[in-house]
Design a protein around this motif. Sequence first.
Motif, PDB file in Angstrom:
ATOM      1  N   ILE A 318       0.754  -1.255   0.560  1.00  0.00           N
ATOM      2  CA  ILE A 318       0.334  -0.505  -0.152  1.00  0.00           C
ATOM      3  C   ILE A 318       0.984   1.475  -0.142  1.00  0.00           C
ATOM      4  N   ASP A 319       1.804   1.302   1.055  1.00  0.00           N
ATOM      5  CA  ASP A 319       3.165   2.344   0.704  1.00  0.00           C
ATOM      6  C   ASP A 319       3.541   2.301  -0.629  1.00  0.00           C
ATOM      7  N   ASP A 320       3.967   1.538  -0.925  1.00  0.00           N
ATOM      8  CA  ASP A 320       4.604   1.757  -2.372  1.00  0.00           C
ATOM      9  C   ASP A 320       3.798   2.051  -4.099  1.00  0.00           C
ATOM     10  N   PHE A 321       2.357   1.789  -3.368  1.00  0.00           N
ATOM     11  CA  PHE A 321       1.011   2.094  -4.395  1.00  0.00           C
ATOM     12  C   PHE A 321       1.164   3.803  -4.135  1.00  0.00           C
ATOM     13  N   ASP A 322       0.731   4.313  -2.642  1.00  0.00           N
ATOM     14  CA  ASP A 322       1.422   6.166  -2.839  1.00  0.00           C
ATOM     15  C   ASP A 322       1.921   6.040  -3.399  1.00  0.00           C
ATOM     16  N   GLU A 328       4.559   8.948 -10.613  1.00  0.00           N
ATOM     17  CA  GLU A 328       3.616   9.162 -11.725  1.00  0.00           C
ATOM     18  C   GLU A 328       3.140  10.425 -12.146  1.00  0.00           C
ATOM     19  N   ARG A 329       2.468  10.747 -10.917  1.00  0.00           N
ATOM     20  CA  ARG A 329       1.555  11.959 -11.605  1.00  0.00           C
ATOM     21  C   ARG A 329       2.612  13.043 -11.227  1.00  0.00           C
ATOM     22  N   LYS A 419      -3.712   6.139 -11.545  1.00  0.00           N
ATOM     23  CA  LYS A 419      -4.990   6.022 -11.510  1.00  0.00           C
ATOM     24  C   LYS A 419      -5.051   4.756 -11.081  1.00  0.00           C
ATOM     25  N   ARG A 420      -5.065   4.085 -12.797  1.00  0.00           N
ATOM     26  CA  ARG A 420      -4.576   2.268 -12.070  1.00  0.00           C
ATOM     27  C   ARG A 420      -3.141   2.107 -10.671  1.00  0.00           C
ATOM     28  N   ILE A 421      -2.876   2.581 -10.918  1.00  0.00           N
ATOM     29  CA  ILE A 421      -2.074   1.939  -9.311  1.00  0.00           C
ATOM     30  C   ILE A 421      -2.252   2.341  -8.545  1.00  0.00           C
ATOM     31  N   GLU A 422      -3.590   3.321  -8.302  1.00  0.00           N
ATOM     32  CA  GLU A 422      -4.270   3.778  -6.753  1.00  0.00           C
ATOM     33  C   GLU A 422      -5.850   3.046  -6.200  1.00  0.00           C
ATOM     34  N   ALA A 428      -5.609  -3.400  -2.548  1.00  0.00           N
ATOM     35  CA  ALA A 428      -5.032  -4.123  -1.135  1.00  0.00           C
ATOM     36  C   ALA A 428      -5.885  -2.961  -0.008  1.00  0.00           C
ATOM     37  N   LEU A 429      -6.333  -2.090  -0.459  1.00  0.00           N
ATOM     38  CA  LEU A 429      -6.661  -1.861   1.228  1.00  0.00           C
ATOM     39  C   LEU A 429      -8.090  -3.047   1.892  1.00  0.00           C
ATOM     40  N   ALA A 430      -8.767  -3.261   1.001  1.00  0.00           N
ATOM     41  CA  ALA A 430     -10.370  -4.544   1.613  1.00  0.00           C
ATOM     42  C   ALA A 430      -9.274  -5.390   1.396  1.00  0.00           C
TER      43      ALA A 430
END
Length: 710
Positions: A318-322, A328-329, A419-422, A428-430
Amino acid sequence: MDPKTEMTSVDLAALAGELSRYEGAKVDKVYLYGDDLVRFKLRDYDRGRVELLVETGDVKRCHVADPANVPDAPGRPPEFAKTLRSRLAGGEIADVEQYEFDRILSFDFERPDENTRVVAELFGEGNLAVLDETGEVQRSLETIRLKSRTVAPGSQYEYPQSRINPFDVRYEVLEARMEESDTDVVRTLATQLNMGGLYAEEFCTRAGVEKTLDIADTGEEQYRAIYDAIQRMGERLRSGDLDPRVYLEDDAVVDVTPFPLEEREGMEAEAYDDFNAALDEYFYRLDLTEDEEVDDSPDFEAEIAKKQRIIDQQEGAIDDFDERAAAEREKAEAVYAHYDLVADVLSTIQAAREEGRGWEEIDETFLEGADRGIPEAEAVRGVDGSEGTVDVDLDGTVVTLEAGTGPEKNADRLYKEAKRIEEKKEGALAAIENTREELAAVKQRKEEWERDDGDEGDDGGDADGDDAGDGDGDADDRADVDWLSRQSIPVRQQDNWYDRFRWFETSDGFLVIGGRNADQNEELVKNYMEGRDLFCHAQAHGGPVTLIKATDPSEAARDVTIPEQSRKEAAQFAVSYSSVWKDGRGAGDAYVVTPDQVSKTPESGEYIEKGGFVIRGERDYYRDMPAEVAVGVQVEPETRVIGGPPSAVEPRAATTIRLTPGRFAQNDAAMKCYRQLKDRFADQGFVRKVASADRIQEFLPPGESDILGE
């Protein structure tokens, strides 16, 4: 989920490339077990003994196996094995290839008097056919007589009808196949594009296309996204860029793949350096699952540890996704902030390509422009003709741009990736909430078991009679556990960024990493050497670049003094894995310098070979460091093989073996160590899981060794 019992076409495409490394290996013997498992015992000049297994029954597999995982030789050989022995003995593997994109592997063996092809059919009922130089079948495990093909002694071997290869198909063909379908996207990919269910779902996920979307509601945007996802994986297969995983569910193996799959995200996974090793481990453990008796007594601690490990992995993801989404943004915003510069760079490349200029020439043009101080050229960090991309530094943010499009499309692509990563983060949170609920349920079951079992349950809870080993005590309690006598040891493994290098932890807790070859030596200095680290190298030629890491690459730099004991251990490590060991010498010298003393720039008129460096300034020498290593099995806090200087390794391991330069080849020494370690543990299955001969061999110095005390 049900465990996988058959290899896929993607698996065989990945495996064929790895098996090519065994070309030149000579055949010693061939064995047949039952009516569907064939073992080729080979001898490779560089690797020593090689065991190739092909199974064509209910389990369909092919891979090189750890000798420890190979069954004992059967009795009198049947006719099929005799045929193979008579045709292959003394011959060598000349070629290994997958037939088109089918689940078929062919092995060509060459011998001065005759050549032989062995075809392994890993689909349907399964089969193995032995062919002469003309393609005539000499013998086969199964006789096949169908309208479409015949496989029988005396007949010409016939391959099945060709099927489409999704990795070679042109976009127009994919689009046509999709348009002809009357079902949803995932079923069309699975059947019309010959992908099978799992990879059809995987490409939908990677492309961001809803699997159940009706074909009537799709168009070029979805087709292009799927096609691009397929092409990216195809390129990785062709280049051998694999990252294998074995997936587990409730501690049992359920799948093995050549790449991490997004469809398996959230599952417990084990990483492997090569696909052969992953296949061997998977099918060996699958055999154990089917054949060994299962202990029905609950091991709550292992289950709790497993759930917690999954939670830790998910939190890290999750940290890595953030971080990835933000990166990317940031890149997309940098493109718009430097719109004119980006547009100039891209238009320059597009104009040059239209004029027929090559990528290397374009790269040279930018370098020349940078020398003249042209801002657009100074921003370019390099072009990649194989990918059609250019790296541009936009005020400190390096962005990879697709050279064939404009700034807007590049920025849009980067925003879409963010957006895809988010969206993956939401999944992952679920998943982490589900795992937390499962962890709470396990803890509740443990409490209920302990209440119901009372004192009687406590008496039988630990195989060693010492409840300090339950995992709830402190580190001192764990240190007192007699791991060798325990009947069941939980496996706690994780992927570490340094696993592919040589490595050990010093007595003071500092990580030391070394290169296995010239490429890794270059990589360590270029990518991993930082200001507070120390560089160590044997005075002898042909040793690994050795770094004593002051901090982890993910940590912020800090002022650290590396103690003398750690320096000595790193020096012994550098000596032991150098040509000192290969030459059979008992000791050697090493030196330690700081990173600013290490350079790739030679003196005028000199040349530096790949993996070599120039050292300038004073060196701290460590004389007569003994060429001696210890290998052993660590149980806490991770279960794994460790190896390196005895003073650093022995306190961390449950048991160790010391080695010096000697007379046994590396693979033979590894097998001797494996057998000794396995005999020391009551839980021999644990040793097979974490300390196979191949894993031990990774920690042995190159060259011949003796085991002390043997």
